[in-house]
Scaffold this motif. Sequence first.
Motif, PDB file in Angstrom:
ATOM      1  N   THR A   1     -11.624  -8.296   5.755  1.00  0.00           N
ATOM      2  CA  THR A   1     -10.463  -8.917   5.112  1.00  0.00           C
ATOM      3  C   THR A   1     -10.516  -8.747   3.612  1.00  0.00           C
ATOM      4  O   THR A   1      -9.509  -8.408   2.970  1.00  0.00           O
ATOM      5  CB  THR A   1     -10.385 -10.413   5.468  1.00  0.00           C
TER       6      THR A   1
ATOM      7  N   LEU B   1      -6.174  -1.316   9.071  1.00  0.00           N
ATOM      8  CA  LEU B   1      -7.273  -2.143   8.561  1.00  0.00           C
ATOM      9  C   LEU B   1      -6.849  -3.615   8.514  1.00  0.00           C
ATOM     10  O   LEU B   1      -7.622  -4.516   8.855  1.00  0.00           O
ATOM     11  CB  LEU B   1      -7.686  -1.680   7.165  1.00  0.00           C
ATOM     12  N   LEU B   2      -5.612  -3.856   8.101  1.00  0.00           N
ATOM     13  CA  LEU B   2      -5.096  -5.219   8.077  1.00  0.00           C
ATOM     14  C   LEU B   2      -5.059  -5.810   9.483  1.00  0.00           C
ATOM     15  O   LEU B   2      -5.414  -6.972   9.697  1.00  0.00           O
ATOM     16  CB  LEU B   2      -3.692  -5.240   7.469  1.00  0.00           C
TER      17      LEU B   2
ATOM     18  N   TRP C   1      -4.097   1.460   5.758  1.00  0.00           N
ATOM     19  CA  TRP C   1      -4.219   0.047   5.392  1.00  0.00           C
ATOM     20  C   TRP C   1      -3.590  -0.852   6.431  1.00  0.00           C
ATOM     21  O   TRP C   1      -4.059  -1.955   6.690  1.00  0.00           O
ATOM     22  CB  TRP C   1      -3.596  -0.206   4.024  1.00  0.00           C
TER      23      TRP C   1
ATOM     24  N   THR D   1      -9.518  -5.329   2.685  1.00  0.00           N
ATOM     25  CA  THR D   1      -8.068  -5.122   2.627  1.00  0.00           C
ATOM     26  C   THR D   1      -7.458  -5.792   1.398  1.00  0.00           C
ATOM     27  O   THR D   1      -6.468  -5.303   0.850  1.00  0.00           O
ATOM     28  CB  THR D   1      -7.381  -5.669   3.891  1.00  0.00           C
TER      29      THR D   1
ATOM     30  N   SER E   1       0.826  -1.211   0.000  1.00  0.00           N
ATOM     31  CA  SER E   1       0.000   0.000   0.000  1.00  0.00           C
ATOM     32  C   SER E   1       0.858   1.258   0.000  1.00  0.00           C
ATOM     33  O   SER E   1       0.501   2.267  -0.613  1.00  0.00           O
ATOM     34  CB  SER E   1      -0.951  -0.001   1.202  1.00  0.00           C
TER      35      SER E   1
END
Length: 533
Positions: A379, A100-101, A97, A382, A85
């Motif tokens: 998931t 979020l991961l 990101w 992402t 990213s």
Amino acid sequence: MSTISSLTLSGKLRRDAGVVGLLLASTTSIIGSGWLFGAYHAAKIAGPLSIGSWVLGAVIIMLIALCFAELAALFPRSGALVHMSHASHGEGLGRIWCWLLFLAYVPVPAVETEAIVTYANNYLPYFIRPGSEGLLTTTGFVACAALLGIMALLNLMVVRWLLNVNSTITWWKILVPVLTIIGLMMASTHWSVMSAAPDTYKLSGMFTALPAAGIVFSYLGFRTAIDLGGETANPHRNIPLAVIGAVLIAAAIYIMLQVAFIWALSPADLAHGWANLSFKGEMGPFAGLAASLGLGWMATLLYIDAYISPGGTGLMYVTGGSRILFAAGEMDAGPQWLIKLNRNKVPWLSVLVMWVVGAIFLLPFPAWQQMVNYITSITVLTYGLGPIALLVLRRNLPELKRPFRMTGASVIAPLAFICSNLVIYWTGLKTNSFLFSMVAIGFVLYAIYYHFVMRKPAAAFGWKNISWLLPWFGGIWLLSWLGGIGGGRGVIGFGWDILLVSIWSVIVMALAMRCALGANETSAMMERMDRTS
């Protein structure tokens, strides 16, 4: 020398993982609690069409996995999903990101512990509230938290030892489903149920079962080989082989498990239709069916496996999630203490965070299927960046040597992005409302911290590079609201919703390409990451 450099150079991650170790790490991450419960929930939603759901799920995940196989070979480092990213859209998206991961990884070990105690509740009825569809009791919560602690402790070992333990677990996890398939198909005498109760399921169920039954969730573990990319001596060869191989192995097992499950049902089990499928021992579906067919030895084996399969998957997700946190610290997207290593060269504080936050996730989602919907949605969200990052790097660095180059990227990458968005849409309005609300709250808090606490300039935040996220997230939520899944308004009918989500995905992908870094910026970011490898 910067803090990042000094901490990184003071202790590198060990490169002990071989191709077999990575293949089995991804395989064991895929074959977890999903195989224990997925066939049962899929059959309730889609009837015999659930077989098609597993095939479709495998195709979707393979499209996504092919994109990540090429990317992973370009980023042979632990926590590679974070670095991708950064290379495509800069530090602003990279930071977003990264977290979020983390939110996608951290609940998976928790859901695997829930699977363990759900099966255990069949003979130790202390963990699940009676008549609550799987909600944990206080005892169940404590048991899950303790199991998470064991997974964290095992993750403090040298990675080679960890993968050796995992390899042993994985062979068991492959053998038991295969024996289950053979045993159920040989013992079943009710193959006619394939055409039973045809009015109690719909074609649309084949699609909605993908997230709702945990089908996509069951395939998601392929990324573990990517997360361990910095701990293998030959990442350019090993990572693509492990990623693609794991998906193929899991697809063959899952599809045949669904066939065997349906064939093992009796007409009496479907007396009230597929949606009301019920039989003795349904809290442990395969074990219950085995017992009803007189396969006591198999039922015992399955109850044993109910500890091993979810446990192995949870173990690997603690590993993968801790490497995401390691990469967050490495790329200055998180606190520097996240990259602190123990004497075994393992990021032990990142492992500790996975344990603590994982236990917290047991509270808002105290049931296996409830948590699976959330995990699937975030998931796949992402994963949606992968196809975009692939096309950005193809455009910006066309001459870059690619150890694995996917054929037909201009077609496969957009298809993978469309499929990602369709899976998010199919999770329904209720799950997506929670997901996007959490993302929005987290983003606002981070923006406030960045601008008013750290007092960094707005230009450094990367607003231009992340501006496409609002139409992406907002558009998918709006389509969920207009659709008829999970509390939607039902304005958009089946078929039209697939078309609209696909069109919107193409528009968002075009916006994302316009907002990406330029060629010089991507080159500079890749050079920066090389200095931290």
